[in-house]
Design a protein around this motif. Structure first.
Motif, PDB file in Angstrom:
ATOM      1  N   ARG A  91     -37.239   8.021 -27.090  1.00 61.25           N
ATOM      2  CA  ARG A  91     -37.907   5.850 -27.444  1.00 61.25           C
ATOM      3  C   ARG A  91     -36.347   5.131 -27.769  1.00 61.25           C
ATOM      4  O   ARG A  91     -36.068   5.583 -28.851  1.00 61.25           O
ATOM      5  CB  ARG A  91     -38.882   6.016 -28.545  1.00 61.25           C
ATOM      6  CG  ARG A  91     -39.898   7.342 -28.575  1.00 61.25           C
ATOM      7  CD  ARG A  91     -41.005   5.736 -27.759  1.00 61.25           C
ATOM      8  NE  ARG A  91     -42.549   7.367 -27.753  1.00 61.25           N
ATOM      9  CZ  ARG A  91     -43.323   6.317 -27.048  1.00 61.25           C
ATOM     10  NH1 ARG A  91     -43.166   5.611 -26.382  1.00 61.25           N
ATOM     11  NH2 ARG A  91     -44.144   7.273 -26.861  1.00 61.25           N
ATOM     12  N   ARG A  96     -32.599   6.369 -25.330  1.00 66.37           N
ATOM     13  CA  ARG A  96     -32.924   6.940 -23.741  1.00 66.37           C
ATOM     14  C   ARG A  96     -31.207   6.545 -23.316  1.00 66.37           C
ATOM     15  O   ARG A  96     -31.873   7.612 -22.279  1.00 66.37           O
ATOM     16  CB  ARG A  96     -33.803   5.257 -23.695  1.00 66.37           C
ATOM     17  CG  ARG A  96     -34.957   5.274 -23.698  1.00 66.37           C
ATOM     18  CD  ARG A  96     -35.303   4.707 -23.758  1.00 66.37           C
ATOM     19  NE  ARG A  96     -36.807   4.215 -23.400  1.00 66.37           N
ATOM     20  CZ  ARG A  96     -38.357   2.859 -23.526  1.00 66.37           C
ATOM     21  NH1 ARG A  96     -37.955   1.653 -23.451  1.00 66.37           N
ATOM     22  NH2 ARG A  96     -39.422   3.294 -23.696  1.00 66.37           N
ATOM     23  N   ARG A 162     -44.262  12.136 -23.074  1.00 67.93           N
ATOM     24  CA  ARG A 162     -44.365  10.972 -23.425  1.00 67.93           C
ATOM     25  C   ARG A 162     -45.642  10.615 -22.527  1.00 67.93           C
ATOM     26  O   ARG A 162     -46.357   9.731 -23.029  1.00 67.93           O
ATOM     27  CB  ARG A 162     -43.880   9.590 -22.087  1.00 67.93           C
ATOM     28  CG  ARG A 162     -43.945   8.547 -22.044  1.00 67.93           C
ATOM     29  CD  ARG A 162     -43.740   7.822 -22.979  1.00 67.93           C
ATOM     30  NE  ARG A 162     -43.118   7.740 -23.285  1.00 67.93           N
ATOM     31  CZ  ARG A 162     -41.581   6.406 -22.864  1.00 67.93           C
ATOM     32  NH1 ARG A 162     -42.361   5.178 -22.909  1.00 67.93           N
ATOM     33  NH2 ARG A 162     -40.669   6.698 -24.371  1.00 67.93           N
TER      34      ARG A 162
END
Length: 236
Positions: A91, A96, A162
């Protein structure tokens, strides 16, 4: 507060299980490498039988389908999967970028280890007359099998961070089938012995288990800087 870049999914594998998995796969890989070295690369009887069968069944459209599938196991596709894995697992922009870098490093290091082992063991490939694809270098372990398994495992890692559990399991199964298919095509196209492919899967699994063990350290956040005037212990 900076977002945690890659919080492990609930119910993830325990460190002891990862250590055991890495140890077992590494031991099996070492055993396969010893057999290859002792036999000077000569195939075992089951390997020769599988190669003979594939050489006799190189008809269309299977050959073209195998070539198309095997092409996804090297080149830009695995690295694109590693980048996607990092984007899914983290996140925030910095998180990332960090996750993408870690995933790409795992893939690159795995390929480097595989290449070094291939040069060290120098197992000859099956007879060139039976090849249904272009290849180079030595045979053990299979580069496509190793790379595809690493890429599939990395993307599964990203998906598990995710997606919902049901969706994640479906995608993990699809990724496993893809990696399996890439490995099988190497034997079907006559460019690898089955032991090369199996060794690639074992090597990739061991490396992925070690990468998961290192994940908490790679994404550990240092605590906020302490003021020189702040007390070391809370006061009542």
């Amino acid at each position: 507060m900076a977002p945690h870049p890659a919080a492990p999914p609930r119910g993830g594998p325990r460190p002891a299980l990862l250590v055991a998995l890495a140890a077992v796969c590494a031991a099996l890989f070492a055993a396969a490498a010893v057999v290859v070295a002792v036999r000077h690369g000569a195939p075992l009887a089951p390997e020769q039988a599988a190669h003979d069968w594939s050489a006799a069944h190189h008809g269309e459209p299977l050959r073209s389908l195998a070539r198309a599938l095997t092409a996804t196991g090297s080149g830009p596709v695995p690295y694109a999967m590693a980048v996607l894995a990092g984007l899914l697992a983290a996140r925030g922009t910095l998180g990332r970028l960090r996750a993408v870098a870690c995933a790409v490093v795992v893939l690159a290091v795995g390929q480097a280890i595989r290449y070094g082992l291939m040069e060290l063991l120098a197992r000859p490939r099956p007879p060139q007359a039976d090849w249904a694809g272009r290849v180079s270098d030595y045979s053990f372990p299979s580069g496509h099998a190793t790379t595809a398994a690493l890429a599939a495992g990395l993307l599964a890692w990203g998906v598990l961070h995710r997606a919902r559990p049901g969706t994640a399991r479906t995608w993990c199964a699809v990724l496993a089938l893809w990696a399996l298919g890439v490995g099988v095509t190497r034997v079907y196209l006559g460019v690898h012995w089955p032991g090369d492919v199996l060794a690639g899967w074992l090597l990739a699994t061991a490396l992925l288990a070690l990468a998961l063990l290192a994940e908490p350290f790679a994404f550990r956040h240092p605590g906020p800087p302490r003021s020189p005037d702040s007390p070391s212990t809370p006061t009542s």
